[in-house]
Design an enzyme around this catalytic site. Sequence first.
Site, mmCIF file in Angstrom:
data_model
loop_
_atom_site.group_PDB
_atom_site.id
_atom_site.type_symbol
_atom_site.label_atom_id
_atom_site.label_comp_id
_atom_site.label_asym_id
_atom_site.label_seq_id
_atom_site.Cartn_x
_atom_site.Cartn_y
_atom_site.Cartn_z
ATOM 1 N N HIS A 32 19.510 -19.085 -24.896
ATOM 2 C CA HIS A 32 20.112 -19.297 -23.576
ATOM 3 C C HIS A 32 19.156 -18.796 -22.488
ATOM 4 O O HIS A 32 18.770 -17.621 -22.474
ATOM 5 C CB HIS A 32 21.441 -18.549 -23.517
ATOM 6 C CG HIS A 32 22.264 -18.833 -22.306
ATOM 7 N ND1 HIS A 32 23.056 -19.959 -22.170
ATOM 8 C CD2 HIS A 32 22.435 -18.129 -21.160
ATOM 9 C CE1 HIS A 32 23.676 -19.933 -21.001
ATOM 10 N NE2 HIS A 32 23.312 -18.828 -20.359
ATOM 11 N N ASP A 34 18.603 -18.292 -18.580
ATOM 12 C CA ASP A 34 19.306 -18.181 -17.305
ATOM 13 C C ASP A 34 18.348 -18.313 -16.137
ATOM 14 O O ASP A 34 17.580 -17.394 -15.846
ATOM 15 C CB ASP A 34 20.008 -16.819 -17.218
ATOM 16 C CG ASP A 34 21.236 -16.760 -18.099
ATOM 17 O OD1 ASP A 34 22.138 -17.600 -17.909
ATOM 18 O OD2 ASP A 34 21.296 -15.892 -18.985
ATOM 19 N N HIS A 65 20.595 -22.717 -18.392
ATOM 20 C CA HIS A 65 21.735 -22.516 -17.492
ATOM 21 C C HIS A 65 21.186 -22.386 -16.074
ATOM 22 O O HIS A 65 20.596 -21.369 -15.722
ATOM 23 C CB HIS A 65 22.471 -21.239 -17.945
ATOM 24 C CG HIS A 65 23.637 -20.859 -17.096
ATOM 25 N ND1 HIS A 65 24.281 -19.653 -17.246
ATOM 26 C CD2 HIS A 65 24.285 -21.526 -16.098
ATOM 27 C CE1 HIS A 65 25.279 -19.591 -16.379
ATOM 28 N NE2 HIS A 65 25.298 -20.702 -15.668
ATOM 29 N N MET A 67 21.469 -21.681 -12.487
ATOM 30 C CA MET A 67 22.228 -21.069 -11.391
ATOM 31 C C MET A 67 21.368 -21.213 -10.139
ATOM 32 O O MET A 67 20.729 -20.263 -9.677
ATOM 33 C CB MET A 67 22.515 -19.597 -11.724
ATOM 34 C CG MET A 67 23.592 -19.453 -12.792
ATOM 35 S SD MET A 67 23.622 -17.822 -13.512
ATOM 36 C CE MET A 67 22.450 -18.021 -14.828
ATOM 37 N N GLY A 199 24.059 -11.674 -24.392
ATOM 38 C CA GLY A 199 22.807 -11.035 -23.981
ATOM 39 C C GLY A 199 22.781 -9.596 -24.416
ATOM 40 O O GLY A 199 22.193 -9.237 -25.447
HETATM 41 C C1 DX5 Z 1 25.045 -14.230 -16.212
HETATM 42 C C2 DX5 Z 1 24.329 -15.046 -17.233
HETATM 43 C C3 DX5 Z 1 24.589 -14.658 -18.642
HETATM 44 C C4 DX5 Z 1 24.186 -13.252 -19.017
HETATM 45 C C5 DX5 Z 1 25.147 -12.798 -20.090
HETATM 46 O O1 DX5 Z 1 24.928 -14.834 -14.998
HETATM 47 O O2 DX5 Z 1 24.687 -16.395 -17.098
HETATM 48 O O3 DX5 Z 1 24.015 -15.593 -19.536
HETATM 49 O O4 DX5 Z 1 22.888 -13.147 -19.492
HETATM 50 O O5 DX5 Z 1 24.912 -11.462 -20.324
HETATM 51 P P1 DX5 Z 1 25.904 -10.542 -21.163
HETATM 52 O O6 DX5 Z 1 26.031 -11.190 -22.526
HETATM 53 O O7 DX5 Z 1 25.218 -9.240 -21.193
HETATM 54 O O8 DX5 Z 1 27.206 -10.526 -20.442
HETATM 55 ZN ZN ZN Z 2 24.040 -17.842 -18.629
#
Ligand code: DX5
Ligand code: ZN
Length: 218
Positions: A32, A34, A65, A67, A199
């Site tokens: 994944h 980000d 992903h 954002m 994560g």
């Molecule tokens: C947050 C990200 C997640 C993040 C998740 O904006 O989209 O993918 O890395 O992290 P954990 O698993 O630590 O909540």
């Molecule tokens: Zn994410």
Amino acid sequence: MALVSPSILAADFNHLEEEILKMEKAGATYIHLDVMDGVFVPNKTFGPDLVERIHDKHHMVNDVHLMVSTPEASCIDFARAGADILTVHYEAFPNEQALHDCLQLIHTLGKKAGLSIKPKTSPEVLKAFWNELDLALIMSVEPGAGGQKYMVDAEDKMRYCKQLNRNYHRKVIIEVDGGINGETAPRAVEAGATLLVAGSYLFGHDDYEERVKGLLKL
Ligand code: DX5
Ligand code: ZN
């Protein structure tokens, strides 16, 4: 059986290649990635170069992903870099037509199309796009940072997605992102999640292999 997509946000970026390899060897088939632009969310992460490096060195599904506030341009850049899945945010578009167009662009680029909703967005907005989606990403934290607490009300949204799959006779991947750990993952899978992003639960622990395998068993 759930699939696991470790989020590199929690990895040690000085040893990123080894970190990803560890997850790959433990059985994770997705990674994944980000992407944050400092506009759609306050933080900034990485650009297409990093995705290209990962694409060249590993054999995982590159689950990107986005954002970002300019999803169309990012889709083109990250498709070129070797993304397999491009997930855009519903909230990043000025209107629904622009989102339909972007999903079509992703398919024209030969990639899988994902659509994500932030915690405050109703899952009902997903319905109009369901036949164009390969994946729906339910945020179980506010996007922008790792290590936050799982929001239980994401589960109703996953149930809603499961129902959309039934109604439309589709198998859209239901991905959940944020606060996934040994306690919350079984709940998310029960609610309909088929792909678990994690994560901080996976990176930085000695027993990461057990943790990945534990999630894969759900
Ligand atoms: C947050 C990200 C997640 C993040 C998740 O904006 O989209 O993918 O890395 O992290 P954990 O698993 O630590 O909540
Ligand atoms: Zn994410």
